[in-house]
Scaffold this active site. Structure first.
Site, PDB file in Angstrom:
ATOM      1  N   TYR A 150       0.676  -1.294  -0.506  1.00 46.24           N
ATOM      2  CA  TYR A 150      -0.055   0.111   0.292  1.00 46.24           C
ATOM      3  C   TYR A 150       0.947   1.070   0.037  1.00 46.24           C
ATOM      4  CZ  TYR A 150      -0.253  -0.683   5.319  1.00 46.24           C
ATOM      5  OH  TYR A 150       0.353  -1.055   6.513  1.00 46.24           O
ATOM      6  N   GLU A 151       0.091   2.298  -0.049  1.00 48.39           N
ATOM      7  CA  GLU A 151       0.653   3.471  -0.620  1.00 48.39           C
ATOM      8  C   GLU A 151       2.043   3.548  -1.353  1.00 48.39           C
ATOM      9  OE1 GLU A 151      -0.684   5.850   0.487  1.00 48.39           O
ATOM     10  OE2 GLU A 151      -2.004   5.349   2.621  1.00 48.39           O
ATOM     11  N   GLY A 152       1.431   3.009  -2.689  1.00 52.02           N
ATOM     12  CA  GLY A 152       2.357   2.467  -3.885  1.00 52.02           C
ATOM     13  C   GLY A 152       3.007   1.426  -3.182  1.00 52.02           C
TER      14      GLY A 152
END
Length: 594
Positions: free
Chosen positions: A440-442
């Site tokens: 997550y978050e890229g």
């Protein structure tokens, strides 16, 4: 149950001896009272809260998970009480603006406190962590009314926040989002669409939830340039600032997932929900990236925090668990077997975890200090330098810290053997919790592309110089030191490989972007290993200078540094060879042959 004690002594060393916090952060406007003594007192109290209140909830919270029924989510037993105590202790507003009720302490302290929280209970930490991200975005891009309405309540923790980006058909490529925002003719917008994987999208910890939602206006240009950002509260806000009617936003379900089970991960449905534009139309990506960049640093710290707990737990187990005899001769003749810490392979695993943890913590604190400098320093040139370094290191911290964090938790399971695979010992939970941070978050592959595709060439290599110049200067300054030679030489060689790889990517990536893409993940890891080698060599220099003050502490630092440069840093050679192999080994196989 896992073993954890906050590493305050190591934090103190990094801040006060390695990076001279005293003559840096408290000299900035607004941080005059944030002296080392104040910071240490805050961290001591924070550590007590995390160990006494959050750690005991971690294992049972994982076993129980969140409960979903008819759109309502209940967090596991004890979470509401712990969150209330967390909020009342002022932890939700630690580094927030005093104008809106925050304590105004440095971001450096927030980063350190984040490590303590996620080390003891990552699922719990997700709730205030998302709120802090929403605070960051609104504090920069919100108008005065929005700030007055939402910031004080996000800061005091009575309301929480989310960021709603991902949709069922798109994750990284946000230009594909379909959520719509129609003007209602009264200055607000009607938001319609579905978002998935929304952390803390629905829960029972706060009176209201402030969703920051990416959506497209009717006249939006195609792709990511057409995205706008909206505030969509769970409950509409009455004139007196209290929650009123329920808005048109509901939780459709919660995800049944691998880890962080006490964190509610939701499908959120927006059905003509009332929303308020943040900033200018079609500028939502810039606004959201303020939130995401901070979140990416926080996610990196999640990898560090879980790795620290894994190390402490595995080290305690290895000192106690008896199996076999030492290859060098019996060490505990009074017992039926020697503790497994006598075995070289166990020690290798423990030293790997520790070598990463201590240098990663130092790197995180260094970059945390640079965040504070980038926001507060009176000299614009110094602010720019600090911001450049933060931008450069953000994908490295997010990606490498979470990669090694997953590796470290796995090593913790290995040291425990069969007991590590059993839920009641807590190690297998750390592995499951750590895995999401790489996604997550890229996802970490995206972080690597960001590093080679954006950061390397930005400002004609200006960002790179913020790291390369101090490393080169440190090597030159200390290359004649006999005491440092065994550390300086490996650092210099690895740094040379990093410089060569950078030049190769710059040249070949311009000609063929796939070459840069093929090299990106290996390059990011190479960059990270050199960064930690720089940290370790600086640590050795300080330790040699202060050896007489705390011999046992500094000898341990030097021993771990020696392990790092001899047993971990040599990976830089293989990474360099892999990078120089180019894209052909990855791209020549026909798609149909997979």
């Amino acid at each position: 149950m896992v073993t954890y004690a906050a590493p305050i002594d190591d934090i103190r060393f990094v801040m006060n001896e390695l990076f001279d916090y005293q003559n840096s952060i408290p000299t900035l406007p607004g941080y005059e009272d944030a002296t080392p003594d104040v910071v240490e007192a805050v961290l001591e109290e924070g550590a007590k809260f995390c160990v006494n209140e959050l750690l005991p909830l971690n294992l049972p919270g994982d076993a129980e998970g969140c409960h979903y029924e008819n759109g309502v989510i209940r967090t596991p037993k004890g979470f509401k009480e712990a969150y209330k105590a967390f909020r009342e202790g002022g932890w939700t507003g630690l580094s927030c603006d005093p104008e809106y009720g925050g304590q105004g302490l440095p971001k450096t302290l927030q980063f350190i406190m984040s490590e303590l929280i996620v080390s003891t209970n990552l699922s719990f930490g997700m709730y205030p962590g998302l709120s802090h991200g929403a605070y960051n975005a609104l504090s920069v891009y919100g108008d005065d009314d929005q700030k007055q309405t939402f910031l004080p309540r996000l800061i005091d923790g009575t309301w929480s926040g989310t960021m709603c980006l991902t949709e069922p058909h798109c994750g990284t490529d946000l230009g594909l989002i379909r959520t719509k925002a129609e003007p209602d003719g009264k200055g607000a917008y009607k938001i319609t669409g579905t978002k998935i994987f929304i952390s803390a999208g629905e829960h029972d910890l706060t009176d209201n939830i402030v969703h920051l939602v990416l959506a497209k206006l009717p006249d939006a240009p195609p792709g990511s340039k057409g995205i706008s950002l909206f505030i969509v509260p769970k409950f509409l806000v009455k004139d007196d600032g209290t929650p009123g009617m329920r808005n048109g936003v509901t939780c459709g379900s919660i995800e049944k997932k691998m880890g962080i089970k006490a964190s509610s991960t939701c499908v959120m449905n927006f059905e003509e929900a009332e929303g308020y534009l943040v900033g200018e139309p079609h500028t939502g990506m810039a606004s959201m990236f303020v939130m995401m960049n901070t979140a990416r640093l926080d996610v990196g710290i999640q990898g560090l925090g879980l790795a620290e707990t894994a190390y402490q737990t595995a080290a305690a187990y290895a000192k106690d668990r008896g199996q076999g005899r030492s290859l060098g001769g019996t060490k505990a003749p009074e017992k039926a077997a020697d503790p497994i810490i006598v075995h070289p392979d166990v020690r290798k695993n423990l030293l790997t975890m520790r070598a990463y943890n201590e240098s990663a913590r130092a790197l995180a604190i260094w970059i945390g200090m640079e965040v504070d400098i980038s926001e507060k320093h009176p000299d614009p040139a110094r602010r720019q330098e600090a911001d450049d370094l933060v931008q450069l290191m953000t994908p490295i911290i997010k990606s490498f810290f979470t990669d090694y964090g997953f590796e470290a938790t796995n090593l913790g399971v290995q040291i425990h053997g069969g007991h590590g695979y059993i839920h009641e010992y807590g190690m297998e939970q750390l592995v499951r919790d750590a895995r999401i941070a790489q996604i997550y978050e890229g996802a970490n592959g995206i972080q690597a592309l960001d590093l080679v595709g954006r950061k390397l060439g930005q400002g004609m290599g200006r960002l790179l110089r913020r790291f390369f110049h101090p490393v080169a200067g440190f090597i030159e300054e200390n290359q004649e030191s006999a005491e440092l030679m065994e550390f300086i030489l490996p650092l210099a060689k690895a740094f040379g490989r990093l410089q060569q790889a950078t030049g190769w990517i710059a040249q070949n990536g311009l000609r063929d972007p796939e070459e840069a893409g093929a090299a990106s993940s290996d390059y990011l890891r190479l960059f990270a290993l050199v960064s930690l080698a720089y940290i370790w060599t600086r640590t050795v220099k300080v330790s040699l200078e202060k050896m007489d003050e705390r011999p046992e502490f500094y000898r341990a630092k030097i021993a771990v540094a020696r392990f790092y440069v001899t047993r971990i840093l040599p990976q830089s050679s293989s990474l360099f060879a892999t990078i120089m192999a180019g894209k052909a080994p990855l791209m020549e196989l026909e798609e149909g042959a997979f």
